[in-house]
Structure formats: structure tokens, C-alpha cells
Design an enzyme around this catalytic site. Structure first.
Site, PDB file in Angstrom:
ATOM      1  N   GLU A   1     -53.826 -11.338 -62.765  1.00  9.69           N
ATOM      2  CA  GLU A   1     -53.369 -12.552 -62.078  1.00  9.69           C
ATOM      3  C   GLU A   1     -54.482 -13.280 -61.346  1.00  9.69           C
ATOM      4  OE1 GLU A   1     -51.702  -9.661 -61.968  1.00  9.69           O
ATOM      5  OE2 GLU A   1     -49.802 -10.116 -62.964  1.00  9.69           O
TER       6      GLU A   1
ATOM      7  N   HIS B   1     -39.824  -8.117 -57.304  1.00  9.58           N
ATOM      8  CA  HIS B   1     -39.650  -9.111 -58.371  1.00  9.58           C
ATOM      9  C   HIS B   1     -38.661 -10.193 -57.975  1.00  9.58           C
ATOM     10  CE1 HIS B   1     -41.391  -5.762 -60.621  1.00  9.58           C
ATOM     11  NE2 HIS B   1     -41.640  -6.573 -61.629  1.00  9.58           N
TER      12      HIS B   1
END
Lengths: 329, 328
Positions: free
Chosen positions: B60, B129
Site C-alpha cells: 500500500e 476491514h
């Protein structure tokens, strides 16, 4: 530096370099040192507001790196980046003005020493974050690939940055996509006070290249032509579409990390030992320049920096009414 | 009128802009053949090839850096962070590089990148999440923060974000992907920093973001049956905020409720309350401004606990009633 049998003229000719070009490189190294000495002096005299990271002792690394590059290539620089800017061809006047926080500086006084950039000349900036420029190199590499040019990007960082997670993500991505990036690690032996001996369990940082399936080279960073040679090879490889190379240049900063470093983590003998391999004196000796000529050249370099200081001193401060400018396009 | 889902509206925007502008490319994890974890990039790789639909390793920081570096050298990257939570790994590149490059370089560089990411709870994905981290970015000058609540806005705001010369954090909501609404076929933009009055009403102003706009609309229908008329406002771009429509509305209604999914403490609601209090609307207030937000806890896995962690239609209904009836 040169083998015993070859003359320096042979060594230069072998690389397609003229004596004039060699002298110009020596001159740039001297200007870098003069810039850094002036920066230190200005700080000591209380004339500079912020911090700085001096690259005295690392001049061959900067000049050798930029020698094989083209003006349309890209530069991603480190916090210890004055030398790389000058080697890139940046104007010492605009650099000095930036260092002094003036409106005429490269970044209108908003960036300072740690953020000198000139996007117009593809100098994408020094970075105040260790390893901050490394992920950006992936984007520049992708951009070059998508635009289908044969430019390359040099991503310069220190030994400390090689221990950041961003280093791993980025070198892997650059490798799998064959991006035209020169990863250039200036190993100056210390990440602030943390020595490479304490921070790494590999002998050479360049060995880490193996983890990404790319070439890794370690070079004497105080030997201008050796740096130039290893970079030239990496540049050729990158331009040909064969992907990145990790280069480790062994060098040393004579000064502390930044303005407030008492240097308790190293000895004077160690500093002296590195000074005996001074990159400027070595290259001057290699070019068989006598001490008188060398001193004249140094005085010339000093004058260039004095002129830059005059420009910076006479330049205006940014107007407070412009304080909000430049946050958004 | 043609209807599309929120997901397909985003997908159509990407197709159209990639056709129209060579500089635009997509980059992210599993966005190629897989089509993206939520299907937003489905079909793009077949149309545009792997050069412009770049599947990345799980990196990321690298994705964010790839966006910054390509944007500053003339491209228009659209990055995808698979779940908003994972953007924590990208923060250095976004906060210290993307947001600051222009200012730090004296206004002489632009970073025209978009980073898309789905936030929000409701899928049973638990604490790592399901987060709503928009206010992390709102707090960083140099970034723009966009949160579309409808398919129409999703397409128009994404195209506007790609056209914009600044780094834009584009926050989608997982539960909105399947919602349907009118979406014109042609390319159009919804301007950034253009707050929208979604529903007019005289009794109270509800400022809601992302999926909370939809929940507020449903709550408003129930409240209308009881004679309470709710005005609903969607900022759409959280920063820079177009605050004028909010202030005008509160002057009209005299009451305000802020609704967002992110945790209350340090959330966007605090900013909105302050904007109202610092404006001329202060003199028109008939009740304290209230915030209905996520509880100050990580998102729990259990369905019932998860449901009760963030504002729902019935909690909006009851909070509006309390404010309007002067019970707070």
C-alpha cells in the site's frame, strides 16, 4: 583510482570524457563544498532559521551520480541533498535564497534546505522523510514507461532508508515491472547516530538487491570516476528497459547529522581516516592539478557561492499576505 | 431514466475517462482480472490492458507512491486501496508527500491523483476491514476528501476528482455498491466542494455523509408521516468544505443534527458543529446541535453488536424527535 600504467588522459578518454569535462566536475565538487561551508557559516552566525544536513565529504558521490544522466531524466533527492542539486545543475543563487527562506528561492522560501525542488528541470525534490522518495520513484518509473520515453529516474537515499519498509515495497515493484530506476544508496556509515554495523546484518547494503532479482553494486563513493562508471552501467540498463539497479556508494559525512549533533557516536580518528581519502583532493591529484591551481579553483568556487549569498541576502522575504498560497492547485 | 448501481456508476466513469484521457491509469491490488475486491474495476483490464490497469503486489505504501510519482510527472493515476483500513500503510506517502509537495515546492508542482477506497461497516468484516477514517485526511491541508452517497454523485464526483489537479481521497462505502439510482450515460462531473441539499424541510437540518445520507432520507420519510419535515444536506466533499448551504439551512430550521458513521470523538461532526457555531446561524439556534456518530469502539464482528455500533434509520428518527420536541 587509475591503474598504474594508464595516464589520467587515458582514463578520461576511455570514458569519452574530455579534460574540460573533468575539470568542470572538479569545479562542481568544489562549489558543493563551498556551498556547504557557507551554509554552516551562516548557521553559526545565526543567519539561518532552520536546520540543514551537510554533505561535506560526499561530493564525488553527487557529481559522479549525475555525470551519466541527461537533463530530461528525473531526480528524487534526500534531505542531505545540496550537493545533488548543484550536480544536477541547479542555480546556487536560487538554492541559497531557498536556504535563507527568501521569496526568490526555488520553493519561494516555503521548503527550505530539506525540500529544494525544481520540477521544471525534473528535480522532483529533496525529501525530509527517510525513504520518502523511494515509493515516489515507482510512480515516476511507471510514468516514464506509460509515456514510452527512455528517461530514467534516480532515487537517492541513505543507509538509514534501506531499513524502512517503503524500501522493500518499492524495489520489489520497480523490479517486477522493469522500471527505469537507479536506486542510489549513499552509505555514509551513520543513520544519525546508528552505525551501519549496528543496523545491518549484511556486509553490503547492495546485497539486498538479490532479494528483488536486480543487480546490486557497491562502489567507492569517494572515487568520482568509479561512481560515474557504475551509474553509467545502471543507466544503460534502465534505458534499455532492463529495469532497476541498486547501487551502494560508500562515503562519509565529515560533519554531524544536522545542526545539533555532538557526534558522540564516532571518533575523531575515524573522521580523519575518511578525510585522508577526501574526494576533492583525490580527483585533483588524479588530474595532476598542482596545489596552487587547486587553490585558485577553490577560490573561484567560493566566489560563486559568495555571489549566491549576495543574491539571497538582497532578495525579499515572502509576504505574509501570500501565506495561504500553494496548498491547493 | 437509466439506473445503475453505485459500483457500476464508478466502473462506467473509469471506462469513459480512460477512453478519453491517455494520462489516466488504474493501479491497485487485484484490480485486473479479479476486477477489484468489490468489482469496481471489472472489465477494465480487458479493455485497456495491463499497462493501464496495473495489478500490484500487496504494497500500500508502494501504491500511494506510484500515484504520487506518476502524478507529479504528468499522469492522472487512480489508485485503489482494497479496504480503507489498509490506507494506514500508505499514510506517509499521502500525508507527508502527496499533500505537501505543492506547498513545499512553492506552488510549482501539482499532484493530480485520486486514491479510491471503500470504508464503512455492515459486512461482518470486523475491526480491521470496516473503519471510517475520513477525518484523518480532513485534518491534512493539501488533500481533498470526497464521499459520494449516490450512484449519480459517485460517477460525477469520480470524474471531477480525476480532473482535479490535487490529490483526492475518494471514499466509497461497501454497503452502497449495490444501491441503484439514476446515472446519465454521458460523461459529467459533479463539482468538488459543492454541498448539496438532498431534501428540503423546515424543522431540522440533518447533515449526513456517505451512507448516512441514505439512512437520513429513509428516516425523513418516517418523520414526515409524523409531521416533522427534515432538511438533509450532503457535503459530498468534506474538505475543502462548501459550508454556506449548511449555514443557510440552519438559519432556516434553527436546529441541526450531524450524522456520520465514523467514531464520534475527533470526528467530522465536531468540525461541522464548530462551523455552525462560528457562523451567523448561531443566533438562530433553537436547540443544541447534536451529533449522531459511531460509538467510540472498534467495529465488532457480531451482527447485532456491529449494527448497534453505527447510526441506523431508527436512531436517526429518535434523535431527530428528541431535538425537535426539545428533549435535549
Amino acid at each position: 583510482m587509475s591503474s598504474a600504467v594508464n595516464t589520467f588522459q587515458d582514463e578520461l578518454a576511455r570514458r569519452g570524457l574530455s579534460i574540460e569535462q573533468a575539470h568542470a566536475m572538479l569545479q562542481t565538487m568544489m562549489e558543493i563544498r563551498a556551498f556547504e561551508e557557507m551554509a554552516e557559516e551562516l548557521f553559526a552566525r545565526g543567519l539561518v532559521h532552520g536546520t540543514m544536513h551537510l554533505s561535506i565529504g560526499q561530493e564525488a558521490s553527487a557529481v559522479g551520480l549525475s555525470a551519466p544522466l541527461r537533463p530530461d531524466d528525473y531526480l528524487l533527492n534526500t534531505h542531505r541533498g545540496h550537493g545533488h542539486c548543484l550536480a544536477w545543475g541547479s542555480d546556487p543563487k536560487l538554492m541559497m535564497a531557498e536556504f535563507m527562506g527568501k521569496e526568490t528561492g526555488y520553493c519561494r522560501g516555503r521548503g527550505g534546505s530539506m525540500h529544494i525542488a525544481d520540477v521544471e528541470s525534473n528535480n522532483l525534490g529533496a525529501n525530509g522523510i527517510v525513504a520518502g522518495g523511494i515509493p515516489i520513484s515507482v510512480g515516476v518509473g511507471l510514468s516514464i514507461k506509460l509515456r514510452k520515453t527512455d528517461q530514467v529516474v534516480t532515487s537517492i537515499f541513505g543507509d538509514g532508508a534501506a531499513n524502512e519498509g517503503a524500501f522493500h515495497e518499492s524495489l520489489n515493484m520497480a523490479s517486477i515491472w522493469n522500471l527505469p530506476v537507479i536506486y542510489y544508496c549513499e552509505n555514509n556509515q551513520y543513520a544519525m547516530s546508528m552505525s551501519v554495523e549496528r543496523a545491518f546484518n549484511v556486509e553490503k547494503i547492495s546485497q539486498r538487491a538479490a532479494a528483488y532479482g536486480i543487480p546490486g553494486k557497491t562502489v567507492d563513493g569517494n572515487d568520482l570516476l568509479a561512481v560515474r562508471d557504475v551509474v553509467a552501467e545502471a543507466v544503460d540498463r534502465a534505458r534499455a528497459g532492463h529495469g532497476p539497479t541498486l547501487i551502494e556508494a560508500l562515503t562519509y559525512r565529515y560533519k554531524g547529522h544536522s545542526k545539533s549533533d555532538r557526534q558522540l557516536y564516532r571518533t575523531r580518528d575515524e573522521v580523519k581516516e575518511w578525510q585522508s581519502r577526501d574526494p576533492i583532493l583525490r580527483f585533483a591529484a588524479f588530474l595532476e592539478i598542482d596545489s596552487e591551481t587547486r587553490k585558485a579553483k577553490q577560490a573561484e568556487a567560493r566566489q560563486v557561492i559568495e555571489d549566491a549569498l549576495t543574491f539571497a541576502t538582497e532578495s525579499p522575504e515572502p509576504d505574509v499576505s501570500t501565506i495561504l498560497e500553494g496548498v491547493y492547485a | 431514466m437509466r439506473e445503475l448501481t453505485y459500483k457500476d456508476a464508478l466502473n462506467e466513469a473509469l471506462f469513459q475517462v480512460m477512453k478519453a484521457d491517455e494520462r489516466v491509469f488504474c493501479i491497485g491490488e487485484d484490480i485486473g482480472v479479479y476486477g477489484g475486491a468489490f468489482g469496481v474495476t471489472a472489465g477494465l483490464i480487458e479493455e485497456f490492458g495491463e499497462e493501464r490497469v496495473v495489478d500490484t503486489p500487496i504494497s500500500e505504501a508502494g501504491i500511494a507512491g506510484a500515484c504520487v510519482g506518476s502524478a507529479v510527472t504528468g499522469m492522472r493515476p487512480v489508485g485503489e486501496i482494497q479496504f480503507m483500513d489498509f490506507v494506514t500503510i500508505s499514510m506517509e506517502q499521502l500525508v507527508l508527500q502527496a499533500a505537501k509537495i505543492r506547498f513545499m515546492f512553492g506552488g510549482k508542482a501539482t499532484v493530480p491523483m485520486v486514491l479510491r477506497m471503500p470504508g464503512g461497516s455492515g459486512t461482518g468484516a470486523a475491526a480491521q476491514h470496516s473503519e471510517s477514517l475520513e477525518n484523518w485526511f480532513v485534518h491534512v491541508p493539501g488533500l481533498k476528501v470526497v464521499m459520494p452517497s449516490s450512484p449519480y454523485d459517485a460517477k460525477g464526483l469520480l470524474l471531477a476528482a480525476i480532473e482535479d489537479d490535487n490529490p483526492v481521497i475518494f471514499i466509497e462505502h461497501k454497503l452502497l455498491y449495490k444501491t441503484k439510482g439514476h446515472v446519465p450515460e454521458e460523461m459529467y462531473t459533479v463539482p468538488l466542494s459543492d454541498t448539496k441539499v438532498v431534501r428540503e424541510g423546515r424543522d431540522i437540518t440533518v447533515v449526513a455523509t456517505s451512507i448516512m445520507v441514505n439512512r437520513a432520507l429513509e428516516a425523513a420519510e418516517q418523520l414526515a408521516a409524523e409531521g416533522i419535515e427534515v432538511e438533509i444536506i450532503d457535503p459530498r466533499t468534506l474538505n475543502p468544505l462548501d459550508e454556506e448551504p449548511i449555514i443557510r439551512s440552519v438559519i432556516k430550521t434553527g436546529r441541526a443534527l450531524i450524522v456520520h458513521e465514523a467514531v464520534k470523538t475527533g470526528g467530522y461532526g465536531g468540525e461541522l458543529v464548530s462551523r455552525i457555531m462560528e457562523s451567523e446561524a448561531f443566533d438562530y439556534l433553537d436547540a443544541p446541535i447534536r451529533r449522531l456518530a459511531g460509538l467510540d469502539i472498534p467495529i465488532p464482528y457480531n451482527r447485532t453488536l456491529e449494527y448497534h455500533t453505527v447510526p441506523q434509520i431508527e436512531s436517526i428518527v429518535s434523535e431527530v424527535k428528541r431535538i425537535v420536541r426539545g428533549e435535549v
